[in-house]
Each structure stands twice: as C-alpha cells, then as structure tokens.
Design a protein around this motif. Sequence first.
Motif, PDB file in Angstrom:
ATOM      1  N   VAL A   1      46.593  45.942  40.393  1.00 51.17           N
ATOM      2  CA  VAL A   1      45.284  46.151  39.753  1.00 51.17           C
ATOM      3  C   VAL A   1      44.494  47.264  40.450  1.00 51.17           C
ATOM      4  N   ASP A   2      43.856  48.130  39.665  1.00 50.29           N
ATOM      5  CA  ASP A   2      43.141  49.256  40.280  1.00 50.29           C
ATOM      6  C   ASP A   2      41.630  49.276  40.061  1.00 50.29           C
ATOM      7  N   GLN A   3      41.106  48.288  39.288  1.00 48.06           N
ATOM      8  CA  GLN A   3      39.646  48.247  39.158  1.00 48.06           C
ATOM      9  C   GLN A   3      39.151  46.830  38.888  1.00 48.06           C
ATOM     10  N   TYR A   4      37.855  46.636  39.160  1.00 49.85           N
ATOM     11  CA  TYR A   4      37.226  45.336  38.895  1.00 49.85           C
ATOM     12  C   TYR A   4      37.072  45.163  37.392  1.00 49.85           C
ATOM     13  N   ALA A   5      36.896  43.930  36.968  1.00 46.94           N
ATOM     14  CA  ALA A   5      36.773  43.632  35.538  1.00 46.94           C
ATOM     15  C   ALA A   5      35.614  44.387  34.885  1.00 46.94           C
ATOM     16  N   SER A   6      34.562  44.652  35.664  1.00 48.11           N
ATOM     17  CA  SER A   6      33.400  45.378  35.124  1.00 48.11           C
ATOM     18  C   SER A   6      33.773  46.805  34.717  1.00 48.11           C
TER      19      SER A   6
END
Length: 229
Positions: free
Chosen positions: A12-17
């Motif tokens: 994973v490379d980013q937060y859900a936001s």
Amino acid sequence: MMKKILLVVTNVDQYASGYLKTGLWLSELTHIYHAAKELGWQMAIASPKGGNTPVDPESLKPLVLDGISKKYYENPEFMDELAHTKSLDAVKNESFDCIYLAGGHATMYDFPDNITLQTMLRDQYENSKMVAAICHGVGGLLNVKLSDGEYMIKDKNITGFDWFEETLARRKNEVPFNLEAALKERGVHYKKAFIPMTSNVVVDGHLITGQNPFSSKEMAKVVVRELEK
C-alpha cells in the motif's frame, strides 16, 4: 547454523484519505535484513500481492534515515528486491525459521485481514517457530486465530506503536484504527516504553514484537539472538 527468514512488507502506498503517502518504514526492514545478511542467512521478501513495495517518504527524512537504511536505499540491488517482492501465496508452503512483519502505517491496510498471512502465522506459531513483528506490522497479528479458536496474541506480552506516538506522528486522523486499543481488545499484556519513540522490544516465548521505528536495531539483535539459541 543457517537460518531462513521471511520478511513481510506492504503493497500500500497511501492512506485511505488519498492525501498522504505511506508505505514500508525502511529501517524496520533494513536492520533485520542487514543482520541476517551478515550471518549468511537465507531471506525472502514477500508482500500480500507481490510486486512493488513502496517506501514511506517519512522514513527517508534525515532525522530517521540511519546509516544502514541509507546504504540500502542507495543500493540498486536491494531496491530492485523491494520492487519485485514475492506474493505471500508464492511462499506460503515454504518453511521458515522466522516470519518477520516489517511496519509502516501502510500495513494497517493490507496485513490484518489477509487470510494467507493469518494461516502462515498460525502454522508458524503452532510449530513453535518464531513470529516477529515491529511497529504497525504488529497489526498483522491482530486477527490470527489458533486451531483452538483463540486469538494467538491473547494473554501474550506484546508491544506496538502506541496511540500517543500516533499523536506525535500526526497520523491519528489518517490511520484506519487505533493499534494500541485493538491489541488491548485482544486481551494482550500491552508493554510500552516509558518514553515514547524510544526502543522497546518484548519477547514472549517465540513471539517477538518491537514498538516503533526506533526499535529496529534492537529488534534485529533480539531476533538474531533468539534464533541462535
């Protein structure tokens, strides 16, 4: 004696936001990797889906990028390994002396509910082989159930990134859950460092956990020490 370690990292490379980047916290992989390499041990790097493991840009900042991590970040061969990790499905039938979950906030998204990872960790633990996890990677232990239906970490001495550290990291509003609270819900004996963001490694039999990135160096030493017993 030659040991074989599986190092599990995120995809994973980013937060859900979608606002902030995340990924693997580099030092939580490099220190154990370096220690095992120095001893000539076998290693495999795997991730839930296989393929690329993004590195959290926060872990590359001057204050936290230590010498060993910098050396590996600048090593094309090592970075190529991170770009082409094996999938957990590809290694699930292999035998390892230690399964080590590296952290980074990203692991909160793809570790806790991964059935393949849960099965591997259950089998590893029930065969009295080492399970190790550091920082947010500890979240990968949350939903592992043993053959008797009990959670693997119930009644165990455990650490992991605490909620106050999450405040200091300014990620409280980004993370999908509170790791410290989630661990306590599983009935663990949660052990945190007296001073936040300082090294803390907890050993409970063949289960080893590290609290935060600043535990990376000690974590590597403890894992090696316990495996050499």
